[in-house]
Design an enzyme around this catalytic site. Structure first.
Site, PDB file in Angstrom:
ATOM      1  N   GLU A 167      24.359  14.118 -27.331  1.00  0.00           N
ATOM      2  CA  GLU A 167      24.970  13.116 -26.495  1.00  0.00           C
ATOM      3  C   GLU A 167      25.475  12.060 -27.340  1.00  0.00           C
ATOM      4  O   GLU A 167      24.958  10.868 -27.121  1.00  0.00           O
ATOM      5  CB  GLU A 167      23.998  12.456 -25.395  1.00  0.00           C
ATOM      6  CG  GLU A 167      22.514  12.142 -26.161  1.00  0.00           C
ATOM      7  CD  GLU A 167      21.630  11.409 -25.136  1.00  0.00           C
ATOM      8  OE1 GLU A 167      22.172  10.331 -24.392  1.00  0.00           O
ATOM      9  OE2 GLU A 167      20.519  11.924 -24.760  1.00  0.00           O
ATOM     10  N   ASP A 208      25.124   9.659 -15.754  1.00  0.00           N
ATOM     11  CA  ASP A 208      24.117  10.314 -16.685  1.00  0.00           C
ATOM     12  C   ASP A 208      23.108  10.626 -15.670  1.00  0.00           C
ATOM     13  O   ASP A 208      22.464   9.742 -15.053  1.00  0.00           O
ATOM     14  CB  ASP A 208      23.556   9.290 -17.605  1.00  0.00           C
ATOM     15  CG  ASP A 208      22.535   9.771 -18.569  1.00  0.00           C
ATOM     16  OD1 ASP A 208      21.954  11.011 -18.085  1.00  0.00           O
ATOM     17  OD2 ASP A 208      22.218   9.150 -19.733  1.00  0.00           O
ATOM     18  N   HIS A 220      21.690   1.776 -20.031  1.00  0.00           N
ATOM     19  CA  HIS A 220      20.586   2.058 -18.977  1.00  0.00           C
ATOM     20  C   HIS A 220      20.976   1.469 -17.613  1.00  0.00           C
ATOM     21  O   HIS A 220      19.786   0.987 -16.919  1.00  0.00           O
ATOM     22  CB  HIS A 220      19.390   1.734 -19.711  1.00  0.00           C
ATOM     23  CG  HIS A 220      18.685   2.863 -20.723  1.00  0.00           C
ATOM     24  ND1 HIS A 220      17.589   2.178 -21.484  1.00  0.00           N
ATOM     25  CD2 HIS A 220      19.252   3.843 -21.274  1.00  0.00           C
ATOM     26  CE1 HIS A 220      17.502   3.547 -22.294  1.00  0.00           C
ATOM     27  NE2 HIS A 220      18.335   4.153 -22.229  1.00  0.00           N
ATOM     28  N   HIS A 277      17.698  14.026 -28.324  1.00  0.00           N
ATOM     29  CA  HIS A 277      16.307  13.937 -28.123  1.00  0.00           C
ATOM     30  C   HIS A 277      15.654  15.298 -27.774  1.00  0.00           C
ATOM     31  O   HIS A 277      16.616  16.014 -27.157  1.00  0.00           O
ATOM     32  CB  HIS A 277      15.729  12.832 -27.265  1.00  0.00           C
ATOM     33  CG  HIS A 277      16.477  12.689 -25.977  1.00  0.00           C
ATOM     34  ND1 HIS A 277      16.112  13.458 -24.740  1.00  0.00           N
ATOM     35  CD2 HIS A 277      17.417  11.937 -25.601  1.00  0.00           C
ATOM     36  CE1 HIS A 277      16.969  13.219 -23.810  1.00  0.00           C
ATOM     37  NE2 HIS A 277      17.730  12.518 -24.117  1.00  0.00           N
ATOM     38  N   ASP A 291      19.412  16.798 -18.359  1.00  0.00           N
ATOM     39  CA  ASP A 291      19.994  15.588 -18.605  1.00  0.00           C
ATOM     40  C   ASP A 291      21.185  15.649 -19.253  1.00  0.00           C
ATOM     41  O   ASP A 291      21.715  16.150 -20.274  1.00  0.00           O
ATOM     42  CB  ASP A 291      18.823  15.149 -19.968  1.00  0.00           C
ATOM     43  CG  ASP A 291      19.455  13.399 -20.418  1.00  0.00           C
ATOM     44  OD1 ASP A 291      20.281  13.069 -19.590  1.00  0.00           O
ATOM     45  OD2 ASP A 291      18.795  12.970 -21.624  1.00  0.00           O
ATOM     46  N   GLU A 297      26.875  14.339 -22.691  1.00  0.00           N
ATOM     47  CA  GLU A 297      25.649  14.824 -22.964  1.00  0.00           C
ATOM     48  C   GLU A 297      25.460  16.053 -22.475  1.00  0.00           C
ATOM     49  O   GLU A 297      25.469  16.445 -21.438  1.00  0.00           O
ATOM     50  CB  GLU A 297      24.738  13.907 -22.383  1.00  0.00           C
ATOM     51  CG  GLU A 297      23.187  14.315 -22.576  1.00  0.00           C
ATOM     52  CD  GLU A 297      22.257  13.215 -22.264  1.00  0.00           C
ATOM     53  OE1 GLU A 297      22.444  12.368 -21.101  1.00  0.00           O
ATOM     54  OE2 GLU A 297      21.193  13.401 -22.509  1.00  0.00           O
ATOM     55  N   HIS A 309      23.596   4.149 -30.275  1.00  0.00           N
ATOM     56  CA  HIS A 309      22.267   4.911 -29.984  1.00  0.00           C
ATOM     57  C   HIS A 309      22.296   6.356 -30.866  1.00  0.00           C
ATOM     58  O   HIS A 309      23.327   6.517 -31.428  1.00  0.00           O
ATOM     59  CB  HIS A 309      21.902   5.286 -28.407  1.00  0.00           C
ATOM     60  CG  HIS A 309      23.294   6.132 -27.765  1.00  0.00           C
ATOM     61  ND1 HIS A 309      23.367   7.341 -27.948  1.00  0.00           N
ATOM     62  CD2 HIS A 309      24.121   5.677 -26.957  1.00  0.00           C
ATOM     63  CE1 HIS A 309      24.615   7.527 -27.540  1.00  0.00           C
ATOM     64  NE2 HIS A 309      24.993   6.707 -26.771  1.00  0.00           N
ATOM     65  N   ASP A 363       0.987  -1.294  -0.045  1.00  0.00           N
ATOM     66  CA  ASP A 363      -0.045   0.040  -0.020  1.00  0.00           C
ATOM     67  C   ASP A 363       0.840   1.275  -0.161  1.00  0.00           C
ATOM     68  O   ASP A 363       0.355   2.318   0.460  1.00  0.00           O
ATOM     69  CB  ASP A 363      -1.010  -0.027   1.200  1.00  0.00           C
ATOM     70  CG  ASP A 363      -0.114  -0.213   2.551  1.00  0.00           C
ATOM     71  OD1 ASP A 363       1.080  -0.385   2.438  1.00  0.00           O
ATOM     72  OD2 ASP A 363      -0.816   0.049   3.328  1.00  0.00           O
ATOM     73  N   ARG A 367      30.353   8.670 -22.549  1.00  0.00           N
ATOM     74  CA  ARG A 367      29.311   9.397 -23.319  1.00  0.00           C
ATOM     75  C   ARG A 367      29.314  10.889 -22.688  1.00  0.00           C
ATOM     76  O   ARG A 367      29.597  11.060 -21.379  1.00  0.00           O
ATOM     77  CB  ARG A 367      27.831   9.097 -23.067  1.00  0.00           C
ATOM     78  CG  ARG A 367      26.505   9.805 -23.420  1.00  0.00           C
ATOM     79  CD  ARG A 367      25.229   8.945 -23.417  1.00  0.00           C
ATOM     80  NE  ARG A 367      24.541   8.614 -22.234  1.00  0.00           N
ATOM     81  CZ  ARG A 367      24.627   7.449 -21.863  1.00  0.00           C
ATOM     82  NH1 ARG A 367      25.179   6.310 -22.325  1.00  0.00           N
ATOM     83  NH2 ARG A 367      24.223   7.189 -20.382  1.00  0.00           N
ATOM     84  N   HIS A 418      12.627  12.337 -22.278  1.00  0.00           N
ATOM     85  CA  HIS A 418      12.577  12.189 -23.866  1.00  0.00           C
ATOM     86  C   HIS A 418      11.219  12.770 -24.176  1.00  0.00           C
ATOM     87  O   HIS A 418      10.154  12.336 -24.096  1.00  0.00           O
ATOM     88  CB  HIS A 418      12.491  10.563 -23.961  1.00  0.00           C
ATOM     89  CG  HIS A 418      13.747  10.056 -23.765  1.00  0.00           C
ATOM     90  ND1 HIS A 418      13.916   8.757 -23.426  1.00  0.00           N
ATOM     91  CD2 HIS A 418      15.203  10.482 -23.246  1.00  0.00           C
ATOM     92  CE1 HIS A 418      15.228   8.488 -23.222  1.00  0.00           C
ATOM     93  NE2 HIS A 418      15.875   9.524 -22.961  1.00  0.00           N
ATOM     94  N   TYR A 472      31.151   2.805 -26.746  1.00  0.00           N
ATOM     95  CA  TYR A 472      31.208   1.773 -25.843  1.00  0.00           C
ATOM     96  C   TYR A 472      31.839   0.689 -26.405  1.00  0.00           C
ATOM     97  O   TYR A 472      31.657  -0.102 -27.158  1.00  0.00           O
ATOM     98  CB  TYR A 472      29.670   1.493 -25.581  1.00  0.00           C
ATOM     99  CG  TYR A 472      28.930   2.569 -25.166  1.00  0.00           C
ATOM    100  CD1 TYR A 472      28.808   3.356 -23.888  1.00  0.00           C
ATOM    101  CD2 TYR A 472      28.292   3.443 -26.375  1.00  0.00           C
ATOM    102  CE1 TYR A 472      28.003   4.318 -23.636  1.00  0.00           C
ATOM    103  CE2 TYR A 472      27.649   4.510 -26.096  1.00  0.00           C
ATOM    104  CZ  TYR A 472      27.450   5.228 -24.776  1.00  0.00           C
ATOM    105  OH  TYR A 472      26.628   6.264 -24.579  1.00  0.00           O
TER     106      TYR A 472
END
Ligand code: GLY
Ligand code: MN
Ligand code: MN
Length: 436
Positions: free
Chosen positions: A380, A256, A239, A350, A267, A404, A346, A36, A402, A357, A384
């Site tokens: 970004e 990130d 991710h 965006h 971001d 960004e 990638h 709950d 990366r 996004h 890798y």
């Protein structure tokens, strides 16, 4: 954000909808995390954009030309007993006085009142498919009107998605929105700076994450999305959010993370050495990603299309990978065949706004959309190289980089909202070597 700005947006949307229409926007539902206990509540971005209303269990209705008022807000009524547990509610009076509703009814009266609002309207602007429970209720209301057609009731004939009109509006940021985005950018940059200084061999990724979150919360902000704090092999997991490994001397750390201020996101990604000094291979990859990002950001200006930045990044990265011996062949051919995707899988960015996004079309009539002032996007690029990469010398393994930043399209070019944060290897090393 002033109530007048929300009112302006509603007027603009209603003008585009036309007088024989009605728009219906339900609030985001509360979601259970366990038994709950709920997740922290976050309002639906579309509803927020048009009303600023912060509570769950609400429905905004826009009925252009309605005699008793065009903006009707259904929400929870005041309830002293419940409010002991969960704090004050806005209630019907507050909906009118604080949020500019022309009319407000308790949410439990929705089934009784909404059919009357729908009746006689030709078009219903509503986004189907996001809330199946609400979709069914809406269809039931329309069916109820249909059943009364013989008594002269006029059911709406058309359902239209709200997305194209509303999301086109959301794509162009107003000065008030940009103030919030700059605030989110500022808090995020500070958090990244602190995280870099907090990072040391032997610390856990979550200790660095804690530094980020603490800084967001100290400034009344929250994380716009779960921070990615990935050291070594985890820097190659796009991710990654477990953030529970130990940071090792000689590894890179990819962070990130962005703050959300007044529902607007930043971001940002930076990648830096856990011990403060890049190895030659880490440095080579990092320099290459910096170069790709610079080339991509240079493409952000009115008149260029959405994909120009991505193409620029892909070109620089592919040429660099060939130079470093990580790809073999002619860059043009490696781009054409998509061979570069092995290390860069990638896209380069965006839209950014209320959603990380953010909404807005990337193509118009099948073609990449042209950039226009007021749009905000991320740039970004990354590379890798996971452990075990075939044909790649071991010294390159576990390098995930990366970088960004958040970029506003201006009248004559762009402004990098997150430009105040160290980015190059030299800047990062100097910052990490600085005193605590
Ligand atoms: N943080 C999600 C992204 O960079 O797109
Ligand atoms: Mn992003
Ligand atoms: Mn990101």
């Amino acid at each position: 954000m002033k109530t007048s700005e929300f009112a302006r947006r509603r007027r603009q949307l209603m003008r585009m909808m036309g007088n024989d229409s009605i728009a219906i926007l339900p609030a985001a539902p509360e979601r259970l995390r366990n038994r709950d206990v709920e997740y922290p509540y976050r309002q639906d971005s579309d509803l927020h954009y048009l009303t600023g209303f912060p509570e769950p269990e609400a429905v905004a209705v826009l009925a252009p030309g309605r005699r008793h008022g065009e903006f009707v807000l259904f929400c929870r009524p005041r309830d002293p007993e419940r409010e002991v547990w969960t704090g004050p509610r806005v209630g019907q009076e507050g909906a009118v006085s604080e949020f500019g509703a022309d009319d407000s009814f308790p949410i439990d009266d929705l089934d009784d009142i909404l059919p009357g609002l729908l009746e006689g309207r030709e078009r219903v602007f509503y986004t189907m498919g996001r809330r199946p429970d609400f979709d069914r209720r809406l269809i039931a209301w329309v069916n109820r009107i249909r059943e009364n057609a013989r008594s002269g009731a006029h059911p709406p004939g058309e359902f239209v998605s709200l997305d194209p009109l509303l999301h086109e509006m959301r794509l162009f940021k107003s000065p008030a929105e940009l103030r919030l985005m700059r605030a989110a950018a500022r808090v995020s940059m500070e958090a990244h700076r602190r995280a870099m200084r907090r990072c040391r061999p032997g610390a856990a990724e979550y200790e660095v994450e804690a530094e980020l979150i603490a800084h967001f919360r100290r400034n009344g902000a929250e994380a716009a999305y779960p921070p990615i704090v990935g050291g070594g092999a985890n820097s190659c997991v796009l991710h990654y959010t477990r953030n529970d490994a130990l940071l090792r001397d000689g590894d890179l750390l990819l962070i990130d993370a962005g703050a959300e201020v007044g529902c607007y996101a930043a971001d940002i990604t930076r990648t830096f050495p856990v011990n403060g000094r890049f190895s030659p291979q880490q440095r080579a990859i990092h320099d290459l990603v910096v170069k790709a990002q610079k080339a991509a950001i240079a493409k952000v200006r009115p008149g260029n299309h959405w994909n120009d930045a991505h193409q620029a990044a892909v070109r620089v990265l592919t040429e660099g990978l060939v130079r470093l011996g990580l790809l073999k062949g002619r860059p043009a051919q490696l781009i054409k065949s998509g061979a570069y995707r092995r290390f860069y899988m990638h896209r380069t960015g965006h839209w950014l706004g209320l959603d990380v996004h953010d909404v807005g079309d990337y193509k118009v009539e099948g073609r990449w959309r042209l950039l226009e002032p007021g749009m905000v996007l991320t740039v970004e690029p990354g590379l890798y190289i996971p452990a075990g990469s075939k044909g790649v010398a071991r010294k390159w393994w576990n390098i995930g980089v990366r970088i960004e930043d958040d970029v506003l399209v201006t009248r004559d070019g762009h402004e990098v909202l997150t430009d105040g944060l160290v980015r190059s290897a030299e800047e990062i090393e100097a910052w990490m070597a600085g005193a605590d």
